[in-house]
Write a protein that holds these residues in place. Structure first.
Motif, PDB file in Angstrom:
ATOM      1  N   GLU A  14       0.884  -1.157  -0.020  1.00 41.04           N
ATOM      2  CA  GLU A  14      -0.109   0.079  -0.023  1.00 41.04           C
ATOM      3  C   GLU A  14       1.013   1.270   0.040  1.00 41.04           C
ATOM      4  OE1 GLU A  14      -2.462   2.382  -0.160  1.00 41.04           O
ATOM      5  OE2 GLU A  14      -3.911   0.980   0.674  1.00 41.04           O
ATOM      6  N   ASP A  15       0.485   2.233  -0.969  1.00 45.58           N
ATOM      7  CA  ASP A  15       1.364   3.469  -0.768  1.00 45.58           C
ATOM      8  C   ASP A  15       0.877   4.461  -0.130  1.00 45.58           C
ATOM      9  OD1 ASP A  15      -0.825   3.710  -2.900  1.00 45.58           O
ATOM     10  OD2 ASP A  15       0.068   5.539  -3.597  1.00 45.58           O
ATOM     11  N   ASP A  58      -3.263  -3.093  -2.446  1.00 41.70           N
ATOM     12  CA  ASP A  58      -3.773  -1.959  -3.161  1.00 41.70           C
ATOM     13  C   ASP A  58      -3.690  -1.794  -4.598  1.00 41.70           C
ATOM     14  OD1 ASP A  58      -4.768   0.762  -3.422  1.00 41.70           O
ATOM     15  OD2 ASP A  58      -2.599   1.495  -3.098  1.00 41.70           O
ATOM     16  N   GLN A  60      -4.373   0.694  -6.600  1.00 44.56           N
ATOM     17  CA  GLN A  60      -3.748   1.853  -7.307  1.00 44.56           C
ATOM     18  C   GLN A  60      -2.437   2.371  -6.470  1.00 44.56           C
ATOM     19  OE1 GLN A  60      -7.523   2.530  -6.497  1.00 44.56           O
ATOM     20  NE2 GLN A  60      -8.134   2.298  -8.408  1.00 44.56           N
ATOM     21  N   MET A  61      -1.287   1.996  -7.001  1.00 42.14           N
ATOM     22  CA  MET A  61       0.133   2.549  -6.954  1.00 42.14           C
ATOM     23  C   MET A  61       0.661   3.262  -8.101  1.00 42.14           C
ATOM     24  SD  MET A  61       0.862  -0.520  -4.349  1.00 42.14           S
ATOM     25  CE  MET A  61       0.407  -1.977  -5.347  1.00 42.14           C
ATOM     26  N   LYS A 110     -12.478   0.865  -0.561  1.00 35.53           N
ATOM     27  CA  LYS A 110     -11.996   1.944   0.530  1.00 35.53           C
ATOM     28  C   LYS A 110     -13.118   3.224   0.311  1.00 35.53           C
ATOM     29  CE  LYS A 110      -7.243   1.230  -0.590  1.00 35.53           C
ATOM     30  NZ  LYS A 110      -5.829   1.989  -1.136  1.00 35.53           N
TER      31      LYS A 110
END
Ligand code: MN
Length: 128
Positions: A14-15, A58, A60-61, A110
């Motif tokens: 996770e970013d 995640d 979207q990174m 999320k």
């Protein structure tokens, strides 16, 4: 909610630091061990070396999408069988179907619904 007596090891790739801290709290609450990876590359390395019980990923990174990461996880012998749960703000029906096709065991949107988070972890860990 309890997941047996086992202290599961969970890798979270996770970013976003705020999401990482939230999940750290949720896992700690149930005595689970969190392995943190703030980039996809670090996550792939830790997945291979640590062989966690579950990977939270995640979607979207900046460096690499979760779809790219899972295709690499599924291609390596060391990580092929590890259950992977995707997390994304983008929880449209088409995305959920795409996620299942890509090999995700489950998919969470999320902001996290905490009850759903525990329910999904419970289901995936018990099955695994
Ligand atoms: Mn992200």
């Amino acid at each position: 909610m309890k997941i047996g007596d086992r202290s599961f090891r969970i890798l979270y790739i996770e970013d976003n630091e705020a999401n990482m801290r939230l999940v750290a709290k949720l896992l700690e609450h149930h005595g689970m061990q969190l392995i943190e990876a703030s980039t996809p590359i670090k996550g792939l390395q830790l997945a291979e070396s640590q062989k966690p019980d579950l990977i939270l990923l995640d979607i979207q990174m900046p460096e690499m999408s979760g779809f790219e990461v899972i295709s690499k996880l599924r291609a390596m012998d060391a990580t092929r069988e590890i259950p992977v749960v995707g997390l994304s703000a983008n929880a449209m029906r088409a995305d959920i179907e795409k996620a299942h096709a890509a090999g995700f065991d489950a998919y969470l949107s999320k902001p996290l619904d905490i009850d759903k988070f525990y329910e999904v972890l419970n289901r995936v860990l018990i099955r695994g």
